[in-house]
Each structure stands twice: as C-alpha cells, then as structure tokens.
Design an enzyme around this catalytic site. Structure first.
Site, short mmCIF file in Angstrom:
data_model
loop_
_atom_site.label_atom_id
_atom_site.label_comp_id
_atom_site.label_asym_id
_atom_site.label_seq_id
_atom_site.Cartn_x
_atom_site.Cartn_y
_atom_site.Cartn_z
CE LYS A 152 -1.77 3.05 3.16
NZ LYS A 152 -1.88 4.13 2.05
CD GLU A 155 -5.71 8.48 -0.04
OE1 GLU A 155 -6.67 7.66 -0.91
OE2 GLU A 155 -5.73 9.01 0.64
N GLY A 205 6.71 5.11 7.98
CA GLY A 205 6.38 6.21 8.26
C GLY A 205 6.73 6.80 9.43
CD GLU A 208 0.53 11.39 15.31
OE1 GLU A 208 1.37 12.46 14.02
OE2 GLU A 208 -1.12 11.78 14.67
N GLY A 210 2.80 4.90 13.16
CA GLY A 210 4.27 3.79 13.43
C GLY A 210 3.23 3.34 15.54
CD GLU A 227 13.67 0.47 9.04
OE1 GLU A 227 13.97 2.06 9.18
OE2 GLU A 227 14.05 -0.33 8.76
CB CYS A 261 12.97 8.88 7.54
SG CYS A 261 14.21 7.25 7.42
CD GLU A 351 10.70 12.57 10.82
OE1 GLU A 351 9.16 12.04 11.05
OE2 GLU A 351 10.92 12.44 10.45
P1 NAD Z 1 2.24 8.90 7.74
O1 NAD Z 1 2.23 7.71 8.59
O2 NAD Z 1 1.18 9.45 7.31
O3 NAD Z 1 1.56 7.55 6.65
C1 NAD Z 1 3.30 6.65 6.02
C2 NAD Z 1 2.09 5.64 5.01
O4 NAD Z 1 1.19 4.85 6.67
C3 NAD Z 1 1.20 5.76 4.31
O5 NAD Z 1 1.21 4.92 3.45
C4 NAD Z 1 -0.24 6.03 5.01
O6 NAD Z 1 -1.39 5.85 4.13
C5 NAD Z 1 -0.20 4.67 6.32
N1 NAD Z 1 -1.30 4.79 7.03
C6 NAD Z 1 -1.32 5.82 7.94
N2 NAD Z 1 -2.23 5.32 8.37
C7 NAD Z 1 -2.53 4.24 8.63
C8 NAD Z 1 -3.30 3.88 9.83
N3 NAD Z 1 -4.29 4.53 10.81
N4 NAD Z 1 -2.64 2.52 9.44
C9 NAD Z 1 -1.83 1.70 8.43
N5 NAD Z 1 -1.23 2.94 7.98
C10 NAD Z 1 -1.83 3.86 8.28
O7 NAD Z 1 4.27 9.03 7.43
P2 NAD Z 1 4.42 9.90 5.88
O8 NAD Z 1 3.78 11.10 6.20
O9 NAD Z 1 3.55 9.44 4.68
O10 NAD Z 1 5.56 9.80 5.89
C11 NAD Z 1 6.62 10.53 6.50
C12 NAD Z 1 7.32 9.79 7.79
O11 NAD Z 1 7.74 8.56 7.20
C13 NAD Z 1 8.25 10.73 7.81
O12 NAD Z 1 8.15 10.79 9.87
C14 NAD Z 1 9.47 10.30 8.19
O13 NAD Z 1 10.55 10.70 9.00
C15 NAD Z 1 9.31 9.09 8.08
N6 NAD Z 1 10.35 8.23 7.26
C16 NAD Z 1 10.62 6.85 7.74
C17 NAD Z 1 11.29 5.99 6.89
C18 NAD Z 1 12.93 5.59 7.63
O14 NAD Z 1 13.04 4.57 7.04
N7 NAD Z 1 13.04 5.56 8.95
C19 NAD Z 1 12.04 6.17 5.68
C20 NAD Z 1 10.82 7.47 5.40
C21 NAD Z 1 10.17 7.90 5.73
#
Ligand code: NAD
Length: 448
Positions: A152, A155, A205, A208, A210, A227, A261, A351
């Site tokens: 997935k 969006e 992601g 929060e 996570g 991650e 990240c 962040e």
């Molecule tokens: P996000 O947490 O908002 O979303 C990440 C993914 O999770 C998206 O596909 C989203 O649709 C999905 N998601 C949202 N709510 C969910 C739920 N309740 N259950 C399951 N899935 C859900 O993150 P983002 O805004 O897309 O990305 C930015 C974040 O990602 C930053 O905090 C960044 O540091 C982190 N990030 C971490 C790494 C790493 O490898 N550590 C790499 C890239 C980005």
C-alpha cells in the site's frame, strides 16, 4: 476519487478510486491463494524472476524517474539515482534467494536443523517521500524469502508503485504474488494491520502512525518492522575539515526538500569553530539550486503539499538566520532555512520534515554526544572529525542505527538500515532484511 497532484505545479496528474476495506480484503485473499505456489518456486527460478524485475526497472528507468519527479516533486537527478537503487535492490535480493541458509546445530542424541520459512502474506505500507525506493526495500526481501505481498503506497504518491506492480507481472512474477492497493492509511492500511491473514507488516512512516500500527498488530500478534521518523545530528568537531563538512551539510538536510527520515536536521558545531562554520554554511545554503524538478541542475524541489508547507512554516515563525531563495507562483515551495537554536527548542525536538536546519553549538566531545542523544529518535547521523579514535568513540556512543563519518550518506543496498529508540526497529536492506521476512524453524532429528 483520490486526486494526485504534481507538487511543483499543483496540476492534477491522476485520479484514482479510493481503496476500501473490501479492496484490501480481496488483495489479501488473492495473495493468500498465491502463497503456496510462490513459496514452492525453486530458488534459482525465484532469483531469475527478481533479476528480470531488476532488468525491467533499468529498461524503464527514465519513465519511472519522471513519474517519481512529477508526483513527489523531487529533482530528476535524484529520482534517476533512486530508480538506479531500486534496480540494484532487486539484483541484490535475486542473489540473496539461495544464500539465506539454515544451520545444523550439535545436540545430544541427534541433530538440529534450522529452516528459514516464509511468513505468508505480508502487508507493506510505505510513505510519500521515497515511494519507489522504500517499496523496493520491502518487496525485494519479502519476495526473496517466498512471501506474497499486499503493498500500500501513500495516497499522495501512489503512481510509481502502481507501475512497479505492473512491471513485476511483466517480469513473470505470477499473478497474485504482488498486489498493489492504494488507498487511505486509516482504511486500507489499518485493515492490513488488523487482518488475520496478514502475517507481518513492514511499515515506513511517521512515529505517530507507527505507534498505531504496533497497537493494531497486537490483536493478531502480527510481526512488525517499523521504520519511523528521525531528528538526526550532524556533529562537526573543531578538528574536522570544516570546508568539506560545511559544503556537505546542506545536501544532508535540504535533499528531497528535507522530507527525508535521515535528514541531518540538527547541525551540532563545536563552539570554537561555530562562527567560521556558519559563514561557510551560509554560502553553501545560498548556492542550493531550488526550482523546476525536471531541470537537470535542480537540487531541491517543492514540498509535497500545501498542508505540509504550513506545518513546516510553523517551525520558523520566530525568523531564520539564513534563508535561501525559492520560486514564486504555483507549487508548494519553501526556501532552504537555517535557524540558530538550542536543543530544547521545538525546531530541534520535532521532526520538521522540510528544508529547515537547526544549528546548535556544543563545548567538547562529551557535550556533543549528550546533545546528539537527547532526542526520542535514533535513526541516522554524521560525525565530522579528522581524529580516527574520536570518530570511533563517538560512533559507539551515539544511540542511532545508521551513521556516517566524514560523509552524510548512510543508505546502501548491501548494508543494514533502521533505527534505535522511537525511530523504530527491524532492519531493511542488506542480508539483515531477510530476517524480517522469514521465521526460523528448528527441527530435531533423532539419530538413535
Ligand atoms: P505517515 O505515517 O503519515 O504514512 C505512512 C503510510 O502509512 C502511508 O501509506 C499512510 O497511508 C499509512 N497509514 C496512515 N495511517 C495508517 C494507519 N492507521 N494504519 C496503517 N497505515 C496507515 O507518513 P508519511 O507522512 O507518508 O511519511 C513521512 C514520515 O515517514 C516521516 O515521519 C518520516 O521520517 C518517515 N519515514 C521514515 C523512514 C525510515 O526508513 N525510517 C523513511 C521514510 C520516511
């Protein structure tokens, strides 16, 4: 409908139906049905299929890079590099399929064997900042281990991942093995997290979300790899090559418009060289070329959305020490920004996920380590010094998963990547990732 925009122009580039719980359930059922045949594919054939996928990514490199640039707003040069890495990731895991060995363990009365078994259906949830790269980091080891997948994407940026799913089919990976379902995280993502037939969630992601994934996974004792976010320190000692450190610092926090990240968004500088370093940093920051992501000289593009730009701006309401230039007009632009801060300021604690760096002075090695570790995160970081013993001492003392010395790059196909503390757990890339997509089975055989 999910309207997908080009963040550099605000133009619509696609409209996709919103995914739903039913669509997620169908994808899981399809992946489940495909699992027995996929796990039974001979290792050399599975490797061949992954190698073919790597080849197709190479053949379609320009198309994929343009798709990524138009959807994420990242400079085309960066997008080309990322697509190159995606191909390398599939090459690497093609080679890893038949090198993920079990053991024989001496025990009394017989012999113990271990097998590395696939988990079944794995749910892969990815963010919008490096859509294709991060999808490949999960897909490569998941497929190499014999799992089937529901993937997935975010969006805001689903397009390149949808194309990757098509290329997987074209490579000959059987139908049902790779299922791409785009849709809202709170609906499709959440369903994958809670679905009883999904054995594991590989999530990248925010911290929060996570946390929510971890809670949701508890119901079925699902395996999770998380991650998450970061607030990494770029530590510049007085004995560093200051010119080199300052020239490299902007790339480490303004790359991908800071939406990384691993962004080294806290620049810790020894007080004795602070003024000199800031002067050098100012020149390097003003030199960053911000503009049309499709132009080959561009080094930084726009932020991902208007909403995100507002969040980023909220971190610099009190003004900035250095502010670069950014285009006017359509597009979610934000200039390269440097603020002088203490480690207690909001800009140093949270962040930002935008092109904003906090420069913080320190006195001596002990204080540098204390400040660098004074954060709930622990993903990445850099150490700049010409003293080898200090480099090793500080590398061991920092509570973070991925470090670089006299460099700001720490992501490599062959080497493990992942966080300490609230940056998550589990490792992607390298052979380490295979552990996250397999279960160890121990079989005792009596020889009596
Ligand atoms: P996000 O947490 O908002 O979303 C990440 C993914 O999770 C998206 O596909 C989203 O649709 C999905 N998601 C949202 N709510 C969910 C739920 N309740 N259950 C399951 N899935 C859900 O993150 P983002 O805004 O897309 O990305 C930015 C974040 O990602 C930053 O905090 C960044 O540091 C982190 N990030 C971490 C790494 C790493 O490898 N550590 C790499 C890239 C980005």
């Amino acid at each position: 409908m999910n309207v997908v925009l080009n963040p550099a122009t605000e133009e619509r580039i696609a409209e996709l139906p919103h995914g739903s719980v039913e669509v997620a359930d169908r994808a899981v059922a399809t992946a489940r049905a495909a699992f027995p045949a996929w796990r039974a594919v001979a290792p050399e054939d599975r490797a061949r299929l992954l190698r073919r996928l790597a080849g197709l990514v190479e053949e379609h490199a320009e198309e994929l890079a343009l798709l990524e640039t138009r959807n994420v707003g990242k400079p085309i040069g960066d997008a080309r590099g990322e697509v190159g890495m995606v191909a390398d990731v599939f090459h690497f895991y093609a080679g890893a399929v038949d090198k993920h060995h079990g053991e024989t363990i001496p025990v009394s009365g017989g012999v113990d064997l271990t097998f590395r078994e696939p988990l079944g259906v794995v749910g892969l949830i990815t963010p919008w900042n490096f859509p294709l790269n991060i999808a490949s980091w999960k897909l490569g080891p998941a497929l190499a281990c014999g799992n089937t997948v529901v993937l997935k994407p975010a969006e805001l940026t689903p397009l390149s991942t949808i194309r990757l799913g098509e290329l997987a089919l074209e490579a000959g990976i059987p139908e049902g093995v790779v299922n791409v379902v785009s849709g809202p995280g709170s609906v499709v993502g959440q369903r994958l997290v809670e679905h009883p037939d999904v054995a594991k969630i590989g999530f990248t992601g925010s911290t929060e979300v996570g946390r929510r994934v971890m809670e949701g996974a508890a119901g079925t004792i699902k395996r999770v790899t998380l991650e998450l976010g970061g607030k990494s320190a770029n530590v510049v000692f007085a004995d560093a090559d200051l010119e080199r450190a300052a020239a490299a610092a902007p790339g480490a926090v303004f790359g991908n418009a800071g939406q990384d990240c691993c962004a080294r968004s806290r620049i810790l500088v020894d007080r004795s060289v602070y003024d000199r370093f800031l002067e050098l940093l100012e020149a390097a920051t003003r030199a960053v070329k911000v503009g049309d992501p499709e132009s080959p000289d561009t080094q930084m593009g726009p932020l991902i959305s208007a909403e995100h730009r507002e969040t980023v701006a909220s971190f610099v309401e009190d003004g900035a020490a250095i502010r670069g230039a950014a285009p006017e007009g359509p597009g979610f632009w934000f200039p390269c920004t440097i603020v002088e801060a203490t480690n207690d300021d909001r800009v140093a604690r949270e962040e930002v996920f935008g092109p904003v760096a906090a420069v913080i002075p320190f006195e001596g090695e002990e204080e540098a380590v204390r400040i660098a570790n004074d954060t709930p995160y622990g993903l990445s970081g850099s150490i700049w010094t010409e003293n080898g013993a200090r480099a090793l001492r500080v590398a061991r003392a920092l509570e973070t998963g991925v470090l670089s010395v006299n460099s700001n790059t720490s992501v490599r196909v062959q080497a493990p990547f992942g966080g300490f503390k609230q940056s998550g757990f589990g490792r992607e890339l390298g052979l380490h990732a295979l552990a996250g997509y397999s279960e160890v089975k121990n079989v005792y055989i009596s020889t009596d």
